[in-house]
Structure formats: structure tokens, C-alpha cells
Design a protein around this motif. Structure first.
Motif, PDB file in Angstrom:
ATOM      1  N   THR A 240       0.818  -1.220   0.000  1.00  0.00           N
ATOM      2  CA  THR A 240       0.000   0.000   0.000  1.00  0.00           C
ATOM      3  C   THR A 240       0.849   1.267   0.000  1.00  0.00           C
ATOM      4  N   VAL A 241       1.863   1.320   0.863  1.00  0.00           N
ATOM      5  CA  VAL A 241       2.638   2.555   1.010  1.00  0.00           C
ATOM      6  C   VAL A 241       4.103   2.389   0.622  1.00  0.00           C
ATOM      7  N   GLY A 242       4.547   1.139   0.418  1.00  0.00           N
ATOM      8  CA  GLY A 242       5.947   0.892   0.088  1.00  0.00           C
ATOM      9  C   GLY A 242       6.715   0.389   1.286  1.00  0.00           C
ATOM     10  N   ILE A 243       7.553  -0.608   1.096  1.00  0.00           N
ATOM     11  CA  ILE A 243       8.325  -1.190   2.198  1.00  0.00           C
ATOM     12  C   ILE A 243       9.262  -0.162   2.826  1.00  0.00           C
ATOM     13  N   GLU A 244       9.665   0.853   2.035  1.00  0.00           N
ATOM     14  CA  GLU A 244      10.589   1.873   2.555  1.00  0.00           C
ATOM     15  C   GLU A 244       9.930   2.773   3.587  1.00  0.00           C
ATOM     16  N   LYS A 245       8.612   2.659   3.792  1.00  0.00           N
ATOM     17  CA  LYS A 245       7.905   3.474   4.787  1.00  0.00           C
ATOM     18  C   LYS A 245       7.651   2.719   6.088  1.00  0.00           C
ATOM     19  N   LEU A 246       8.172   1.504   6.207  1.00  0.00           N
ATOM     20  CA  LEU A 246       7.850   0.648   7.356  1.00  0.00           C
ATOM     21  C   LEU A 246       9.103   0.329   8.165  1.00  0.00           C
ATOM     22  N   MET A 247       8.954   0.279   9.497  1.00  0.00           N
ATOM     23  CA  MET A 247      10.070  -0.024  10.382  1.00  0.00           C
ATOM     24  C   MET A 247       9.630  -1.043  11.432  1.00  0.00           C
ATOM     25  N   TRP A 248      10.534  -1.937  11.778  1.00  0.00           N
ATOM     26  CA  TRP A 248      10.254  -2.927  12.810  1.00  0.00           C
ATOM     27  C   TRP A 248      10.418  -2.306  14.198  1.00  0.00           C
ATOM     28  N   GLY A 249       9.525  -2.695  15.116  1.00  0.00           N
ATOM     29  CA  GLY A 249       9.647  -2.311  16.520  1.00  0.00           C
ATOM     30  C   GLY A 249       9.144  -3.430  17.398  1.00  0.00           C
ATOM     31  N   SER A 250       9.708  -3.566  18.582  1.00  0.00           N
ATOM     32  CA  SER A 250       9.398  -4.711  19.453  1.00  0.00           C
ATOM     33  C   SER A 250       8.374  -4.411  20.538  1.00  0.00           C
ATOM     34  N   ASP A 276      14.570 -10.905   0.907  1.00  0.00           N
ATOM     35  CA  ASP A 276      15.721 -10.520   1.723  1.00  0.00           C
ATOM     36  C   ASP A 276      15.910  -9.009   1.770  1.00  0.00           C
ATOM     37  N   ASN A 277      15.733  -8.338   0.630  1.00  0.00           N
ATOM     38  CA  ASN A 277      15.911  -6.888   0.625  1.00  0.00           C
ATOM     39  C   ASN A 277      14.823  -6.192   1.419  1.00  0.00           C
ATOM     40  N   GLU A 278      13.595  -6.686   1.350  1.00  0.00           N
ATOM     41  CA  GLU A 278      12.509  -6.105   2.131  1.00  0.00           C
ATOM     42  C   GLU A 278      12.761  -6.291   3.623  1.00  0.00           C
ATOM     43  N   LEU A 279      13.289  -7.439   4.020  1.00  0.00           N
ATOM     44  CA  LEU A 279      13.643  -7.664   5.422  1.00  0.00           C
ATOM     45  C   LEU A 279      14.762  -6.721   5.857  1.00  0.00           C
ATOM     46  N   ARG A 280      15.733  -6.523   5.015  1.00  0.00           N
ATOM     47  CA  ARG A 280      16.846  -5.613   5.330  1.00  0.00           C
ATOM     48  C   ARG A 280      16.323  -4.205   5.591  1.00  0.00           C
ATOM     49  N   LEU A 281      15.393  -3.744   4.757  1.00  0.00           N
ATOM     50  CA  LEU A 281      14.832  -2.404   4.919  1.00  0.00           C
ATOM     51  C   LEU A 281      13.961  -2.322   6.161  1.00  0.00           C
ATOM     52  N   PHE A 282      13.062  -3.278   6.318  1.00  0.00           N
ATOM     53  CA  PHE A 282      12.095  -3.247   7.410  1.00  0.00           C
ATOM     54  C   PHE A 282      12.765  -3.408   8.768  1.00  0.00           C
ATOM     55  N   LEU A 283      13.739  -4.290   8.860  1.00  0.00           N
ATOM     56  CA  LEU A 283      14.356  -4.597  10.154  1.00  0.00           C
ATOM     57  C   LEU A 283      15.456  -3.622  10.561  1.00  0.00           C
ATOM     58  N   GLY A 284      15.841  -2.715   9.685  1.00  0.00           N
ATOM     59  CA  GLY A 284      16.904  -1.830  10.119  1.00  0.00           C
ATOM     60  C   GLY A 284      17.185  -0.621   9.256  1.00  0.00           C
ATOM     61  N   GLN A 285      17.352  -0.826   7.956  1.00  0.00           N
ATOM     62  CA  GLN A 285      17.847   0.269   7.124  1.00  0.00           C
ATOM     63  C   GLN A 285      16.904   1.462   7.091  1.00  0.00           C
ATOM     64  N   ASN A 286      15.587   1.206   7.071  1.00  0.00           N
ATOM     65  CA  ASN A 286      14.644   2.318   7.054  1.00  0.00           C
ATOM     66  C   ASN A 286      14.771   3.175   8.312  1.00  0.00           C
ATOM     67  N   ALA A 287      14.923   2.530   9.458  1.00  0.00           N
ATOM     68  CA  ALA A 287      15.080   3.269  10.716  1.00  0.00           C
ATOM     69  C   ALA A 287      16.417   4.010  10.750  1.00  0.00           C
ATOM     70  N   ILE A 288      17.454   3.402  10.227  1.00  0.00           N
ATOM     71  CA  ILE A 288      18.765   4.066  10.171  1.00  0.00           C
ATOM     72  C   ILE A 288      18.662   5.363   9.378  1.00  0.00           C
ATOM     73  N   ASP A 289      17.989   5.295   8.244  1.00  0.00           N
ATOM     74  CA  ASP A 289      17.850   6.472   7.388  1.00  0.00           C
ATOM     75  C   ASP A 289      16.931   7.517   8.029  1.00  0.00           C
ATOM     76  N   PHE A 290      15.809   7.078   8.572  1.00  0.00           N
ATOM     77  CA  PHE A 290      14.809   8.004   9.111  1.00  0.00           C
ATOM     78  C   PHE A 290      15.330   8.739  10.341  1.00  0.00           C
ATOM     79  N   TYR A 291      15.969   8.028  11.244  1.00  0.00           N
ATOM     80  CA  TYR A 291      16.447   8.639  12.486  1.00  0.00           C
ATOM     81  C   TYR A 291      17.861   9.193  12.380  1.00  0.00           C
TER      82      TYR A 291
END
Length: 308
Positions: A240-250, A276-291
Motif C-alpha cells: 500500500t505505502v511501500g516497504i521503505e515506509k515501514l520499520m520494525w519495533g518490538s 531478503d531486501n525487504e527484510l533488510r529495509l524493514f528490520l533496520g535500514q529504514n530506521a537508520i535512514d529516518f532517524y
């Protein structure tokens, strides 16, 4: 696993000693808390003294190979600004801490301004707790709008957990339209699996709005591990919004009463819905870039005693 993992939604506190809707929230022993008239298991029982500190979390992060964590706040845990400022200063490469503005107290703008002056790079509003049976605190009051303007000017991130459904969507749309360069992280995956969660999800179609999944294992607790419904929801959100807009949190440590910290993300690896690339983005890279996280260390794998 050859990528960096970042937790975009976690909690720390020295002690719970506050109230919510006029009822007490206080740390007890064995991981329990007095919560609004009843005793609840607020965190794992090995947290015997009620203290949910950074060192305990770091041990869990190191074991689970989580390089950094965003620490958000909740009214139900009380004001932890002093402690989180200390944590941020002591562990600058492991924690990104949000300051808490309490709209139930006067001068929300001055609270936010002071937090920015103290060095916080993000401000948290637990918006779902701003609606009570006695009063509704709006997200778009003049003083909060003034605070968002300052945050946009200073590059400060707004971390916010909305009430389920579309209850606060109109207020959020006004904020986003008024301050298009304000970076916003929406928590609890938009209250996925509650009616109308797509309204929150679609806010991430705006350029500076992200969605983080803190609490998703709580929301899908009834189906439990490996949380097939949660993975399907992440897939739907990505489409819906793109994997690059999603971040994992516990949502550590509250969700750890049911599962281990590692389990809060490794259920994703058993599914074929994310590559694998979607997991890489969701589990870390998106948050690294955003924050804007820097100098993160990839943590080594340490074998368990039960492994050969």
C-alpha cells in the motif's frame, strides 16, 4: 543475517510511579505492576525490582544482535525524561531517545521547547491516551501546532501512537499538511487488526511519515508465534505505502512477557511473503535512514549452550 537490525519502538524506565485516568500505575516486584486497579505482568518476571533499565535491555539487544533501539515513552510509565537523557548521553550509538510532552499539564509548547534544548531529537505524544472518558486533548491545539512548527524548524521527529481507527486522522492530516517537513513516526503499526487501521496506514503516503510495528506481536497475540496475520499485515502495508515506509519495533519489555526479544523479529524469517531486501529495509535500514543513526556496530552471533 548480513544486515543491521534496529528496534524502532521500545521502552525504558527506572520505576513506574504515576497515574492514568486518575488510577495508579506503580512498579511492584517480579515484573508486575499495579495497573489502574489490578495487578498486571508488565514485564518479564526476571526484572524482579521493577526497574527496566538500559543495561538489561542492552544485554537483550546484544544477544538478539540488535545494534540500536529507539526508546519512546508512554503516560502509563510516567515521565522518564531525566533518565532517558542520561541513557542517550551514556550510550549515544545504541539508543535514540524520545522526550515526553504531557498535554495533561500546562504549557505543552514550553515542555517541548525545553526538551529540544536538552538535546532530545524526538518528542513523543501518546495520542491514544489523550482521549479519556472525562476529556479529549486535541492534537491540533494552537500550542501544539506551535510546538510542531518549532520541531519542523529544528529537525525534531514526532513519535506518536494514535487511537485506533480514524479517530484522530483529521487532526493528523492538518498537522502533516501544515508542516510537510515534520518527520512523523506512527506507532503500533496503525493499530493493525483494529477496524479502520488503513486510515492510519495511508498517512504514510505523505513523504515524511513512517509506520513502525511496535506492539504488533501484542496485537496478534491470540494467534501467537509465528504471527502469520502480522506478516500478512506487513505485506499488505508494503504493497500500500511501500516497504521503505515501514520499520520494525518490538515494544520491549511489555511484549517480552509472552515471547523472547529475538522472537519479536525472527518470526519474519519463516515467511516467504518478504524477500531478503525487504527484510533488510524493514528490520533496520529504514530506521537508520529516518532517524539518522550513525556508527552502528554489527553484532556477532554467540552460540547458545544448547547448540552443537
Amino acid at each position: 543475517m548480513d544486515f543491521t537490525i534496529v528496534d524502532a519502538h521500545s521502552h525504558l524506565w527506572l520505576k513506574q510511579d504515576t497515574e492514568l485516568n486518575g488510577l495508579p500505575v506503580k512498579s511492584l516486584q517480579g515484573g508486575q505492576s499495579l495497573f489502574m486497579g489490578s495487578v498486571r505482568q508488565m514485564m518479564p518476571p526476571y526484572m524482579t525490582d521493577g526497574c527496566n533499565n538500559a543495561e538489561m535491555f542492552l544485554a537483550n539487544m546484544n544477544y538478539a544482535r540488535v545494534s540500536a533501539a529507539v526508546v519512546t515513552q508512554e503516560y502509563l510509565d510516567g515521565d522518564q525524561n531525566d533518565y532517558l537523557q542520561h541513557v542517550q548521553e551514556k550510550y549515544p550509538n545504541r539508543f535514540f531517545c524520545c522526550g515526553l510532552v504531557d498535554v495533561r499539564k500546562p504549557n505543552a509548547f514550553e515542555q517541548g521547547k525545553l526538551l529540544i534544548e536538552r538535546g532530545f531529537k524526538a518528542i513523543k505524544l501518546p495520542a491514544e491516551k489523550m482521549i479519556t472518558s472525562a476529556k479529549r486533548y486535541m492534537l491540533n491545539t494552537p500550542e501544539l501546532m506551535q510546538m510542531y512548527a518549532l520541531m519542523e524548524q529544528k529537525g525534531i521527529i514526532l513519535s506518536i501512537d494514535l487511537a485506533e481507527g480514524d479517530t484522530q486522522i483529521a487532526e493528523m492530516q492538518e498537522i502533516i499538511q501544515s508542516y510537510p517537513n515534520l518527520k512523523v513516526a506512527l506507532g503500533h503499526f496503525g493499530m493493525v487488526n483494529r477496524p479502520g487501521w488503513e486510515h492510519q496506514l495511508k498517512l504514510a503516503l505523505n513523504k515524511n511519515v513512517m509506520i513502525e510495528s511496535g506492539g504488533i506481536t501484542w496485537l496478534f497475540h491470540n494467534e501467537f508465534y509465528p504471527y502469520k496475520g502480522a506478516v500478512e499485515a506487513i505485506r499488505k502495508a508494503a504493497d500500500t505505502v511501500g516497504i521503505e515506509k515501514l520499520m520494525w519495533g518490538s515494544d520491549y519489555p511489555r511484549t517480552m512477557v509472552a515471547i523472547t526479544y529475538t522472537m519479536s523479529y525472527n518470526f519474519l524469517f519463516g515467511s516467504k511473503l518478504l524477500n531478503d531486501n525487504e527484510l533488510r529495509l524493514f528490520l533496520g535500514q529504514n530506521a537508520i535512514d529516518f532517524y539518522g543513526l550513525k556508527n552502528l556496530e554489527k553484532l556477532p552471533y554467540v552460540k547458545n549452550m544448547v547448540e552443537d
